[in-house]
Design a protein around this motif. Structure first.
Motif, PDB file in Angstrom:
ATOM      1  N   GLU A   1      54.047  40.762  45.406  1.00  0.00           N
ATOM      2  CA  GLU A   1      53.313  41.032  44.171  1.00  0.00           C
ATOM      3  C   GLU A   1      53.813  40.194  42.998  1.00  0.00           C
ATOM      4  O   GLU A   1      53.847  40.653  41.870  1.00  0.00           O
ATOM      5  CB  GLU A   1      53.404  42.529  43.845  1.00  0.00           C
TER       6      GLU A   1
ATOM      7  N   SER B   1      56.589  45.654  48.781  1.00  0.00           N
ATOM      8  CA  SER B   1      55.479  46.235  49.526  1.00  0.00           C
ATOM      9  C   SER B   1      55.675  45.980  51.019  1.00  0.00           C
ATOM     10  O   SER B   1      56.231  44.960  51.402  1.00  0.00           O
ATOM     11  CB  SER B   1      54.164  45.592  49.059  1.00  0.00           C
TER      12      SER B   1
ATOM     13  N   GLN C   1      53.294  45.516  53.010  1.00  0.00           N
ATOM     14  CA  GLN C   1      52.043  44.919  53.468  1.00  0.00           C
ATOM     15  C   GLN C   1      52.165  43.716  54.398  1.00  0.00           C
ATOM     16  O   GLN C   1      51.547  43.682  55.456  1.00  0.00           O
ATOM     17  CB  GLN C   1      51.203  44.521  52.248  1.00  0.00           C
TER      18      GLN C   1
ATOM     19  N   ARG D   1      60.565  47.361  42.332  1.00  0.00           N
ATOM     20  CA  ARG D   1      60.022  46.419  41.340  1.00  0.00           C
ATOM     21  C   ARG D   1      60.978  46.369  40.159  1.00  0.00           C
ATOM     22  O   ARG D   1      61.287  47.413  39.573  1.00  0.00           O
ATOM     23  CB  ARG D   1      58.647  46.864  40.824  1.00  0.00           C
TER      24      ARG D   1
ATOM     25  N   GLU E   1      60.891  46.261  37.111  1.00  0.00           N
ATOM     26  CA  GLU E   1      60.045  46.484  35.926  1.00  0.00           C
ATOM     27  C   GLU E   1      60.974  46.652  34.730  1.00  0.00           C
ATOM     28  O   GLU E   1      61.703  47.634  34.670  1.00  0.00           O
ATOM     29  CB  GLU E   1      59.208  47.760  36.075  1.00  0.00           C
TER      30      GLU E   1
ATOM     31  N   LEU F   1      58.477  53.014  37.726  1.00  0.00           N
ATOM     32  CA  LEU F   1      59.837  53.210  38.219  1.00  0.00           C
ATOM     33  C   LEU F   1      60.274  51.886  38.820  1.00  0.00           C
ATOM     34  O   LEU F   1      59.431  51.066  39.196  1.00  0.00           O
ATOM     35  CB  LEU F   1      59.857  54.285  39.315  1.00  0.00           C
TER      36      LEU F   1
ATOM     37  N   HIS G   1      55.869  54.479  48.196  1.00  0.00           N
ATOM     38  CA  HIS G   1      54.645  53.717  48.399  1.00  0.00           C
ATOM     39  C   HIS G   1      54.030  54.155  49.724  1.00  0.00           C
ATOM     40  O   HIS G   1      54.666  54.052  50.766  1.00  0.00           O
ATOM     41  CB  HIS G   1      55.058  52.231  48.465  1.00  0.00           C
TER      42      HIS G   1
ATOM     43  N   GLU H   1      51.253  53.112  52.222  1.00  0.00           N
ATOM     44  CA  GLU H   1      50.411  51.939  52.454  1.00  0.00           C
ATOM     45  C   GLU H   1      49.722  52.030  53.808  1.00  0.00           C
ATOM     46  O   GLU H   1      50.236  52.635  54.740  1.00  0.00           O
ATOM     47  CB  GLU H   1      51.263  50.654  52.383  1.00  0.00           C
TER      48      GLU H   1
ATOM     49  N   GLU I   1      45.928  53.219  37.120  1.00  0.00           N
ATOM     50  CA  GLU I   1      46.004  52.759  38.516  1.00  0.00           C
ATOM     51  C   GLU I   1      46.909  53.614  39.414  1.00  0.00           C
ATOM     52  O   GLU I   1      48.081  53.812  39.126  1.00  0.00           O
ATOM     53  CB  GLU I   1      46.516  51.312  38.551  1.00  0.00           C
ATOM     54  N   ILE I   2      46.334  54.075  40.526  1.00  0.00           N
ATOM     55  CA  ILE I   2      47.135  54.767  41.541  1.00  0.00           C
ATOM     56  C   ILE I   2      47.069  54.057  42.894  1.00  0.00           C
ATOM     57  O   ILE I   2      47.922  54.276  43.751  1.00  0.00           O
ATOM     58  CB  ILE I   2      46.735  56.259  41.701  1.00  0.00           C
ATOM     59  N   ILE I   3      46.038  53.214  43.093  1.00  0.00           N
ATOM     60  CA  ILE I   3      45.910  52.462  44.353  1.00  0.00           C
ATOM     61  C   ILE I   3      45.565  51.020  44.028  1.00  0.00           C
ATOM     62  O   ILE I   3      44.796  50.756  43.104  1.00  0.00           O
ATOM     63  CB  ILE I   3      44.769  53.055  45.238  1.00  0.00           C
TER      64      ILE I   3
ATOM     65  N   ARG J   1      42.010  40.986  53.107  1.00  0.00           N
ATOM     66  CA  ARG J   1      43.048  39.941  53.097  1.00  0.00           C
ATOM     67  C   ARG J   1      42.452  38.570  53.419  1.00  0.00           C
ATOM     68  O   ARG J   1      41.476  38.480  54.179  1.00  0.00           O
ATOM     69  CB  ARG J   1      44.133  40.244  54.143  1.00  0.00           C
TER      70      ARG J   1
ATOM     71  N   GLY K   1      47.758  50.087  48.967  1.00  0.00           N
ATOM     72  CA  GLY K   1      49.011  50.772  48.664  1.00  0.00           C
ATOM     73  C   GLY K   1      48.740  51.825  47.602  1.00  0.00           C
ATOM     74  O   GLY K   1      48.024  51.566  46.625  1.00  0.00           O
TER      75      GLY K   1
ATOM     76  N   GLY L   1      50.597  54.584  44.996  1.00  0.00           N
ATOM     77  CA  GLY L   1      51.858  54.992  44.370  1.00  0.00           C
ATOM     78  C   GLY L   1      51.981  56.506  44.435  1.00  0.00           C
ATOM     79  O   GLY L   1      51.287  57.212  43.710  1.00  0.00           O
TER      80      GLY L   1
HETATM   81  O1  4AD Z   1      48.978  47.308  43.140  1.00  0.00           O
HETATM   82  P1  4AD Z   1      50.243  47.067  43.919  1.00  0.00           P
HETATM   83  O2  4AD Z   1      51.225  46.143  43.353  1.00  0.00           O
HETATM   84  O3  4AD Z   1      49.746  46.591  45.358  1.00  0.00           O
HETATM   85  C1  4AD Z   1      50.586  46.291  46.387  1.00  0.00           C
HETATM   86  O4  4AD Z   1      51.778  46.374  46.404  1.00  0.00           O
HETATM   87  C2  4AD Z   1      49.842  45.940  47.651  1.00  0.00           C
HETATM   88  N1  4AD Z   1      50.687  45.002  48.405  1.00  0.00           N
HETATM   89  C3  4AD Z   1      49.550  47.215  48.393  1.00  0.00           C
HETATM   90  C4  4AD Z   1      48.787  47.000  49.668  1.00  0.00           C
HETATM   91  O5  4AD Z   1      47.662  46.514  49.617  1.00  0.00           O
HETATM   92  N2  4AD Z   1      49.361  47.363  50.799  1.00  0.00           N
HETATM   93  O6  4AD Z   1      50.966  48.458  44.181  1.00  0.00           O
HETATM   94  C5  4AD Z   1      50.284  49.511  44.830  1.00  0.00           C
HETATM   95  C6  4AD Z   1      50.450  50.796  44.063  1.00  0.00           C
HETATM   96  C7  4AD Z   1      49.944  50.767  42.631  1.00  0.00           C
HETATM   97  O7  4AD Z   1      48.558  51.023  42.568  1.00  0.00           O
HETATM   98  C8  4AD Z   1      50.754  51.874  41.992  1.00  0.00           C
HETATM   99  O8  4AD Z   1      50.146  53.133  42.245  1.00  0.00           O
HETATM  100  C9  4AD Z   1      52.065  51.804  42.742  1.00  0.00           C
HETATM  101  O9  4AD Z   1      51.842  51.103  43.938  1.00  0.00           O
HETATM  102  N3  4AD Z   1      53.086  51.118  41.931  1.00  0.00           N
HETATM  103  C10 4AD Z   1      54.081  51.734  41.258  1.00  0.00           C
HETATM  104  N4  4AD Z   1      54.397  53.036  41.113  1.00  0.00           N
HETATM  105  C11 4AD Z   1      55.475  53.353  40.345  1.00  0.00           C
HETATM  106  N5  4AD Z   1      56.257  52.442  39.727  1.00  0.00           N
HETATM  107  C12 4AD Z   1      55.975  51.114  39.845  1.00  0.00           C
HETATM  108  N6  4AD Z   1      56.764  50.221  39.250  1.00  0.00           N
HETATM  109  C13 4AD Z   1      54.844  50.715  40.640  1.00  0.00           C
HETATM  110  N7  4AD Z   1      54.298  49.521  40.974  1.00  0.00           N
HETATM  111  C14 4AD Z   1      53.243  49.789  41.760  1.00  0.00           C
END
Ligand code: 4AD
Ligand code: MG
Length: 443
Positions: free
Chosen positions: A176, A196, A198, A219, A221, A229, A234, A236, A366-368, A373, A412, A414
């Motif tokens: 990501e 991830s 993935q 992450r 962040e 967080l 996660h 997935e 955002e939750i998903i 691909r 994915g 969260g």
């Molecule tokens: O949108 P993200 O970054 O997507 C992926 O990681 C893909 N590779 C997933 C996949 O297709 N298999 O992250 C997916 C979800 C986000 O929508 C969010 O709900 C959660 O992970 N998320 C977090 N939750 C809490 N703290 C963070 N720092 C987060 N970053 C992402």
């Protein structure tokens, strides 16, 4: 001496008039030199227990009197039905055993007044004492809701014939984007903590076709927000032959199943958090609308938000967008420039990718994140090069596509974010036992 029973069962009326043993911790205590009222707590509930000096004798009464908040006790006695008591039952104590006492010099610090001082938020003091804060009724409730959500995720995927599959957490490259990668020293080399599951799931897709996991992702962040967080849980999934719409159907099915399971298992707890049960039932029962990214940009611009086509939507924008939604909404077809290389370009319009984000209402956002691909070798090489990403760490990912690549996709979710939204928490920290952010890795 009766048998040991759960306080929850006592309050459910399973032991009326019986002599039983309770094992638990002191939640509150008060009384005089002749009578003590102990509110005892175990993991299933609380009950008032009454001890009298003339029944217990001086020695046992004195030890009961000395039992401070959070001392652990074994109490024997008779269960009485009493309409006036909290939960409708009370125990008359006949025997007392103090198992773990609390030093009067160091009383339990998480008092009602310490929590009131935090004013609904969590002060540094409460975060420093997180190992003790876990015992409060609010946190215990959150942890039970959390367990319910994890169970629901497993039951949803297993019910749909998905296979649980594990990927490594030490990895060589980003999924990501590089800005949130945690670098760790790895025997003289550099490794990263995974963002991830993935990419490694895509490698197993030709073997298993439908796979899922629940695992931590990491992450770096830097910004501390109510929904970020550095270590989050996660859920997935990855699925062979699936289109963006089919993947969204599973995302919707999963979220509705989590909401339904929480309602079935924990409605009283949700009510105790002031969560509107009717609203949650709507989340469990209604289909989730789908709209294109472009439409969301128009809505935002209509509300006077400063946003340009091509930007990914950050929290502040999603918050404005979802404030008036009464249901989660999927946003689809984001601009290619807003998303990482693995997203499949829309064959109908090369400016977009076949992806989706699911945005929770009430300002949660955002939750998903998921979608189709990039599945051919030729295209993935083009996308990696376009992004200026080195090919090296992704050699396995490219290789997978050279041997019978097929269309596929996944998402994915969260888990902490979903629990935070469904429980109505102010902050994602409230729903995870030991939250990690840019400033805190302790306790
Ligand atoms: O949108 P993200 O970054 O997507 C992926 O990681 C893909 N590779 C997933 C996949 O297709 N298999 O992250 C997916 C979800 C986000 O929508 C969010 O709900 C959660 O992970 N998320 C977090 N939750 C809490 N703290 C963070 N720092 C987060 N970053 C992402
Ligand atoms: Mg995302």
């Amino acid at each position: 001496m009766g048998k040991t029973v759960w306080i929850g069962d006592v309050q459910d009326g399973l032991h009326d008039e019986q002599t039983v043993e309770l094992k638990g911790w002191v939640k509150r205590t008060r009384g005089s030199n002749k009578i003590r009222f102990i509110v005892l707590r175990d993991s299933t509930g609380t009950i008032q227990c009454v001890g009298k000096r003339d029944v217990l004798g001086d020695e046992a009464f004195e030890s009961l009197k000395g039992a401070l908040i959070e001392s652990s006790l074994i109490l024997s006695g008779t269960i009485l039905v009493d309409e006036r008591a909290d939960g409708g039952h009370e125990m008359t104590i006949s025997n007392v055993k103090i198992v773990g006492s609390v030093d009067p010099e160091r009383p339990f610090p998480i008092t009602e007044s310490a929590m009131a001082a935090a004013d609904g938020g969590e002060t540094e003091f409460l975060l420093d004492n997180r190992h003790l804060y876990l015992r409060t009724s609010r946190m215990t409730t959150m942890l039970k809701l959390r367990s319910s959500a994890f169970g629901a995720i497993h039951s949803y995927f297993r019910g749909q014939d998905f296979i649980e599959y594990q990927a490594p957490n030490f990895v060589a490259g980003a999924v990501e984007g590089g800005s949130t990668l945690f670098e760790v020293p790895y025997f003289g080399k550099k490794a990263y903590l995974t963002q991830s599951w993935q990419l490694y799931a895509e490698a197993a897709m030709p073997a298993l076709e439908r796979l899922y996991t629940i695992a931590p992702s990491f992450r770096a962040e830097k910004s501390r927000t109510r929904r970020h967080l550095t270590e989050f849980w996660h859920a997935e999934m990855e699925m062979a032959w699936a289109t963006n719409d089919e993947i969204m159907n599973h995302g919707e099915g999963l979220v509705r199943h989590i909401a339904r399971t929480m309602l079935d298992e924990h409605s009283p707890e949700l009510t105790s958090l002031d969560r509107d049960i009717e609203r949650l039932a709507l989340y469990a029962d209604s289909p989730y609308p789908r709209m294109r990214y472009d439409e969301a940009i128009e809505i935002l611009q209509g509300k006077g938000v400063d946003v340009e086509w091509g930007q990914d939507l950050d929290y502040s924008k999603e918050k404005v967008l979802t404030q008036d939604f009464d249901l989660p909404h999927f946003l689809t077809h984001y601009p290619k420039i807003a998303k990482p290389f693995y997203h499949r370009v829309d064959p109908d319009d090369g400016n977009y990718v076949l992806c989706h984000d699911l945005l929770a209402p009430e300002g949660y956002g955002e939750i998903i994140g998921g979608g189709e691909r990039t599945w051919s070798e030729e295209e993935i090489l083009k996308r990696i090069d376009e992004e200026g990403t080195p090919r090296d760490p992704y050699q396995f990912y490219i290789d997978v596509r050279s041997y019978g690549g097929v269309p596929h996709g996944g998402f994915g979710l969260g888990v902490d974010r979903v629990i935070s939204w469904l429980s109505g928490a102010e902050h994602i920290r409230e729903v995870i036992p030991f939250p990690r952010d840019s400033r805190r890795v302790t306790p």
